[in-house]
Write a protein that holds these residues in place. Sequence first.
Motif, short mmCIF file in Angstrom:
data_model
loop_
_atom_site.label_atom_id
_atom_site.label_comp_id
_atom_site.label_asym_id
_atom_site.label_seq_id
_atom_site.Cartn_x
_atom_site.Cartn_y
_atom_site.Cartn_z
N CYS A 312 0.93 -1.08 -0.17
CA CYS A 312 0.01 0.01 0.06
C CYS A 312 0.85 1.04 0.12
CB CYS A 312 -0.75 0.02 1.34
SG CYS A 312 -1.81 1.32 1.44
N PRO A 313 0.48 2.28 -0.77
CA PRO A 313 1.29 3.55 -1.03
C PRO A 313 1.33 4.30 0.25
CG PRO A 313 -0.65 3.88 -2.29
CD PRO A 313 -0.58 2.33 -1.79
N HIS A 356 -6.11 -1.52 -6.12
CA HIS A 356 -5.67 -1.64 -4.59
C HIS A 356 -6.59 -0.70 -3.78
CE1 HIS A 356 -3.24 -1.71 -1.11
NE2 HIS A 356 -3.28 -0.55 -1.17
N CYS A 360 -8.50 -1.67 0.09
CA CYS A 360 -7.55 -1.21 1.30
C CYS A 360 -8.02 -0.02 2.06
CB CYS A 360 -6.20 -0.60 0.74
SG CYS A 360 -5.09 -0.25 1.77
N ARG A 362 -6.85 1.26 4.40
CA ARG A 362 -5.85 2.63 4.55
C ARG A 362 -6.04 3.55 3.60
NH1 ARG A 362 -0.95 -0.37 6.77
NH2 ARG A 362 -0.98 -1.18 4.65
N CYS A 363 -6.00 2.97 2.37
CA CYS A 363 -6.28 3.99 1.14
C CYS A 363 -7.56 4.83 1.19
CB CYS A 363 -6.30 2.98 -0.02
SG CYS A 363 -4.45 3.02 -0.63
#
Length: 900
Positions: A312-313, A356, A360, A362-363
């Motif tokens: 994840c970025p 993604h 995700c 978090r994203c």
Amino acid sequence: MRKPRLLTSLVLLTVVLCAFVSLAHAQVDKLDAQKKGAAAIAKMTLRVRAIKVSPEPKAVRIAWRRGGEGLGGSVTRGDFALKNAAEPDIDKKIEAGKQLDISVGAWSDWLPLETVVGRPGGWQFPTLVVLASPTGDPKKPAPAVTSTVVEFEFVESGKVFKSFRESAPRGCTVRFAFPGGALGEKGSASPGFVDQFQGLADYARARRERVEKLFPASGPVPKKFAVIGHLGGYGDAAQNKGRGFGIRHNNPEILLDECRTLRRLGVNGLVDTIRLADAVGQGDAFRRMYWGGPGSGSPVYSVRGGKTVETCPFDPELGPRMAARVSDAIKDYRAVNACESWALWWDEIGVAAKDHILTCPRCQNAFREYLRVQGIRLDDLAKARWDQVTPYPIWKPADPKAKGSPTVDPATLSAPDALRYYYTFRFMTHATAQLFPASSKQLKEAGIPLYAMQGPTPSWEGHSLDWHEFYDGGPNSAFVFETSNRDPRVWQWESYLGDIGRSIAARHGMPMGALIKPHRGAPEQRMLTLVARGAGTFEWYTYGPDYAKGDSFSQRLDLLERVDRAGQFLGKAEDWLYGARWAGPAEVAFVSPRSSEIWGKATDLGVTAFEDAKWVYSALTHAHVPVDILSEQQLAAGKLGQYKVLYIVGPNLRRDAAVRVQEWVRTGGTLWTDALGLSRDEANQPATALADLLGLGKRKLESWGSVPAYHATALLPLKETAVPAHASLSWKSGGVWGTGDARGAVGREALTPKDGDVLAKFADGKPAVVRRKVGKGEVVVVGLWAGLTYSAKVRRAEFEMRTDFDQAVRALIVAPALARRAYRPVVPAEPLVEAVLLKNDRRRSIALINWGYRHDRTLQTVKDLRVALPGAGDVKSVQSLAHGPLKAAQPQELAFGVRR
Ligand SMILES: [Zn+2]
């Protein structure tokens, strides 16, 4: 009064014509040669022997390989066998290794040459590695070979036609150069074939000698500009056993020849490979600038359980991991100790996450935060709570083939969902940019700018990653992109990319650099246009060398000559050019809105408006109007005071930008747009703020064709069917608008003005161009794809750029800029010759760049060019860098001939 000196740098108008001719024919020749060479090579065999091996083993094994390892394609490999291959079961014995052990000094068996070099085409560079045969005792492994000499013998129909020795003084790897392109039906008697067929050391020496002979008295080389090159292929026994991935030879003599050739070409910096130059005592010549890591790929990947996985970025583990990599890179830069160092992270950068982000958590949180920072409220999204807000599913994750393609149907999308779609698209760039600010800061504190290398995507069909939004996120401290376009008609878009870069670099106080690919065409023009836009650094991508790295130009003598000339030109001109800025500020701004690009990808419009915009820019440059390229964000920030005319080319514009544009027009600005221009907002809903300004009724597009997306290679013709008679328009407005007629390309918007002047009408009498006063300013709407109409003719197979751009259509685009007398300091009489007026303290210069080409890729040389200088101020004397002093034909006008 100051007496400025004006330099006209005219060298680039005298581009070598024959170089382009030979390029155009190269493809045909290659196919032909492949056919004829295939028959010839079938009669050829080779054998080899190791004649000196140190430390001397009882026997050696000699392996060969070709291709891959940076040269494209996969690696093909095999072994030479002991002579006597005719015995039964030889294949099995080779497999078991028994027939591979060859005594030092003994010849191998014959191998068909085609086995080792492949099908003849262009150059092929097979590698041979000499290893001591295994001892059979695991406790006593065979010693590494630290030097060797290999002798080659080549036979055609039983007769030796070539033999040579190639040495590896520092290891076990040697290479030879096979000129497949020169092998014709006459076999070894093909002209030039045997002469060019040689060991790698002779090949590299011959290249250096040819370059030195071309220019026996080379001019000054650039010292201020950083000119980056590439070395490669060398390894030695001390570091890596002299063999392995990418190692092509172990001969310092070869390295020395390549260093000398690079210096000769004006190269004074290196990518990654400075230690190779150091190994032969040449490193100091290449320490003007060093380009190295932290990395050429996305930092988002990590190795888990031996597998590379995308993470994840927004993964909190990324920060420390990236910081560690930056620390290592800084150590490397300190060890290299170049005058300047620039750090690369992510070559040909894309976005760090796509589908993604849909799954995700978090994203999803980061997406909500991003929306809040953009000032989006829950009401805008028709949601009650933030936890109900998720990224819009714009990808089809379940279908790998469709991955990345939009799934949205704008017709059925509600306004809140459309807004979410738009921000989800933009979020990809944000998620990517936010990875880097900490790394950029860490490197900046060490005095090293960080850059991501951008592909030339604004000159293609756009990209998931938006240049403007990316740099606004603070990820980089230098701006670098690569030139890649192969079609002569769009080489001029280097200026477009350069202008976007100039604007971004200025906004963020960053230096600018570029990768220029000589083998993709127009290296001199590309260099000068970027230098004239502030680039102080560029890499000639790439010297290779050709036996070490693909996509290189070092095998082309014509290109080596042109790169050499360009380097000499720069060396001579750097007092004027290095650190130079535009002499005056542009008064025209140009915007290709990101929101239009995003909605184009999601709707039937496709790339139409995006392609149209690029050609509108070209029309402005052909009229010699300097342009600043702005982002929608800059429009929204409202700093438009310096501009007289604003070109916004696209159907969509952000509402916050539209409000500012409206204010700016009312206080005296002139706004230009074309078909469907500014009719919708970022959620693809009818624009309200600008509807008042434009004063048009219902906006409606009528289409009779489409434009193929441009991507790197050939510019294709427009696709049109059943073009209606009312596609034609005519006007007799006179003045800057001129009189003329034209035929709208691929579609039109018949305008429905409630007031204002109709300046041109379609054949059915409907308004085609409308000018309307608003407050102190005015708006101009052209009901065409004006840029596509302007580019329609040049898309033909037999194009001639100097004549294919219609002056009348150009007037429909540039008239408002001319009417407002926008800054236009230098006006060559030839549209395809670009002129940039520069100043560098007291030194003033004009870069003149000829972009006019013919379909056979020859440059359309301009003779007796006249250059008017309406905005250059007092000019006492003029000299050309190529031709010496010039006489002004009359005050404020130059006229001069051009040597072929
Ligand atoms: Zn994530």
